[in-house]
Write an enzyme that holds these catalytic residues in place. Structure first.
Site, short mmCIF file in Angstrom:
data_model
loop_
_atom_site.label_atom_id
_atom_site.label_comp_id
_atom_site.label_asym_id
_atom_site.label_seq_id
_atom_site.Cartn_x
_atom_site.Cartn_y
_atom_site.Cartn_z
N ASN A 242 -25.00 -2.71 6.81
CA ASN A 242 -24.41 -3.79 7.61
C ASN A 242 -24.96 -3.88 9.04
O ASN A 242 -24.27 -4.31 9.97
CB ASN A 242 -22.87 -3.72 7.58
CG ASN A 242 -22.33 -2.45 8.21
OD1 ASN A 242 -23.10 -1.60 8.65
ND2 ASN A 242 -21.02 -2.34 8.28
N GLU B 87 -19.24 9.07 21.56
CA GLU B 87 -20.47 8.65 20.87
C GLU B 87 -21.67 8.59 21.82
O GLU B 87 -22.79 8.93 21.44
CB GLU B 87 -20.24 7.30 20.19
CG GLU B 87 -19.28 7.40 19.01
CD GLU B 87 -18.99 6.07 18.34
OE1 GLU B 87 -18.22 6.07 17.37
OE2 GLU B 87 -19.53 5.03 18.77
N TYR C 267 -20.39 10.54 11.97
CA TYR C 267 -19.38 9.82 11.20
C TYR C 267 -18.29 10.76 10.67
O TYR C 267 -17.63 10.43 9.68
CB TYR C 267 -20.03 9.06 10.04
CG TYR C 267 -20.63 7.72 10.45
CD1 TYR C 267 -19.83 6.69 10.92
CD2 TYR C 267 -21.99 7.47 10.34
CE1 TYR C 267 -20.35 5.46 11.28
CE2 TYR C 267 -22.54 6.24 10.70
CZ TYR C 267 -21.71 5.24 11.17
OH TYR C 267 -22.22 4.02 11.51
N HIS D 174 -23.86 -0.61 14.27
CA HIS D 174 -22.65 0.15 14.59
C HIS D 174 -22.27 -0.16 16.03
O HIS D 174 -23.14 -0.37 16.87
CB HIS D 174 -22.91 1.66 14.47
CG HIS D 174 -21.82 2.49 15.10
ND1 HIS D 174 -20.67 2.82 14.44
CD2 HIS D 174 -21.69 2.98 16.37
CE1 HIS D 174 -19.88 3.50 15.26
NE2 HIS D 174 -20.48 3.61 16.44
N LYS E 174 -28.92 -0.22 12.60
CA LYS E 174 -29.02 0.66 11.43
C LYS E 174 -30.35 0.47 10.68
O LYS E 174 -31.08 -0.50 10.95
CB LYS E 174 -27.81 0.38 10.50
CG LYS E 174 -26.46 0.74 11.14
CD LYS E 174 -25.32 0.57 10.13
CE LYS E 174 -23.98 0.96 10.72
NZ LYS E 174 -22.87 0.85 9.72
P1 IDP Z 1 -17.24 -0.52 11.58
O1 IDP Z 1 -18.69 -0.08 11.48
O2 IDP Z 1 -17.12 -2.02 11.45
O3 IDP Z 1 -16.53 0.05 12.77
P2 IDP Z 1 -15.79 1.45 9.97
O4 IDP Z 1 -14.54 1.15 9.22
O5 IDP Z 1 -15.72 2.31 11.20
O6 IDP Z 1 -16.51 0.04 10.28
O7 IDP Z 1 -16.79 2.13 8.93
C1 IDP Z 1 -17.99 2.73 9.35
C2 IDP Z 1 -19.09 2.31 8.43
O8 IDP Z 1 -18.84 2.82 7.13
C3 IDP Z 1 -19.22 0.79 8.23
O9 IDP Z 1 -19.99 0.15 9.22
C4 IDP Z 1 -19.90 0.72 6.88
O10 IDP Z 1 -21.31 0.91 6.99
C5 IDP Z 1 -19.29 1.90 6.15
N1 IDP Z 1 -18.15 1.46 5.34
C6 IDP Z 1 -16.92 1.15 5.76
N2 IDP Z 1 -16.12 0.79 4.73
C7 IDP Z 1 -16.89 0.87 3.64
C8 IDP Z 1 -16.63 0.63 2.26
O11 IDP Z 1 -15.52 0.26 1.84
N3 IDP Z 1 -17.69 0.82 1.43
C9 IDP Z 1 -18.91 1.23 1.85
N4 IDP Z 1 -19.19 1.47 3.16
C10 IDP Z 1 -18.19 1.29 4.03
#
Ligand code: IDP
Length: 142
Positions: free
Chosen positions: A114, A128, A51, A117, A11
């Protein structure tokens, strides 16, 4: 265990931190092979579509904004159990909860920024991968 393919994105925060190579090294030392790759600066439309599953979530707009804030590095990884293995290497979504030694524990700032992905299941991996790479640009390592 089967040989699988998964879609990985480094990212904008991790690209800006100049740790693409460090993250690739973790893939490679853990048996995941890069079989397609490209750098891209996603448009809001591309990030929003990618997304789309999160469209109803409160963080969707921020997620799209973040994913379009700078270039990303997109790759297909191939290897034994690649989907789960990549998720293990990534660590928990929230870096504060990610296990020590995982990519997110070491390189991520926050739940928004974070670092990486990774596809979460064979069905999503297939969709994807096809979203970013035509089949002719995927070079199986087998
Ligand atoms: P993942 O990336 O670990 O699979 P997902 O639940 O699929 O997590 O969420 C996709 C992305 O959305 C996450 O990587 C993160 O960047 C963002 N995200 C998920 N939950 C939150 C939240 O509670 N606050 C802000 N961003 C979030």
């Amino acid at each position: 265990m089967a040989i699988e393919r998964t879609l990985s994105i480094i990212k904008p925060d991790a690209v800006a931190k100049n740790v693409i190579g460090k993250i690739y090294s973790r893939f490679e030392t853990n048996g995941l092979k890069v079989i397609a790759a490209k750098m891209a600066w996603l448009s809001a439309q591309e990030a929003g579509e990618f997304y789309a599953v999160h469209k109803a979530r409160p963080f969707y707009a921020d997620l799209v904004k973040f994913m379009t804030s700078g270039p990303v590095m997109i790759q297909v990884l191939e290897g034994e159990d690649a989907i789960a293995k990549n998720r293990d290497l990534m660590g928990a979504t929230d870096p504060k909860k990610a296990a020590p030694g995982t990519i997110r524990a070491d390189f991520a700032e926050s739940i928004d920024a974070n670092a990486v992905h990774g596809s979460d299941a064979p069905e999503t991996a297939q969709v994807e991968i096809a979203f970013f790479f035509p089949a002719m640009n995927v070079y199986s390592g087998r």
